[in-house]
Design a protein around this motif. Structure first.
Motif: not given
Length: 108
Positions: A33-37, A44-47, A92-94, A98-99
């Motif tokens: 949930t904290p990094g879903c976007g 996400a699967m690894l986390v 997190a992907r840069e 940014k988006d």
């Protein structure tokens, strides 16, 4: 992803536990949930998988320390939530950041 705690529980204790299946689903959801976007699907699967391992470890530790948590809320929400929050910084992907955090020019 949700079957990992069941498989790990069977490997450790030689028994199948449906409650661990339910907890595995919730652990994956709480951890991602904290990094879903902000993270990729593979991350996400690894986390989620790591979150289930953290849950099993913290749950066993609380039982060993004789701390009563009937619904396992502390290992799930504290352990998996902290893991998910920390792993946002790693995965997190840069472009996603940014988006997500750049104000939309069309709304101004």
């Amino acid at each position: 992803m949700s079957s990992r705690p069941v498989m790990l529980c069977h490997a450790l204790y030689r028994r199948w536990d449906v409650m661990q299946l339910c907890n595995g689903v919730l652990c994956g959801l709480v951890a991602v949930t904290p990094g879903c976007g902000l993270i990729d699907p593979w991350a996400a699967m690894l986390v989620g998988v790591l979150g289930s391992a953290v849950f099993l470890g913290l749950d066993a530790l609380m039982l060993r320390m004789l701390l009563d948590d009937v619904v396992a809320a502390v290992p799930m929400h504290l352990g998996c939530g902290v893991l998910g929050t920390l792993f946002v910084g790693f995965f997190a992907r840069e472009g996603f950041v940014k988006d997500f955090y750049t104000p939309n020019a069309a709304s101004e």
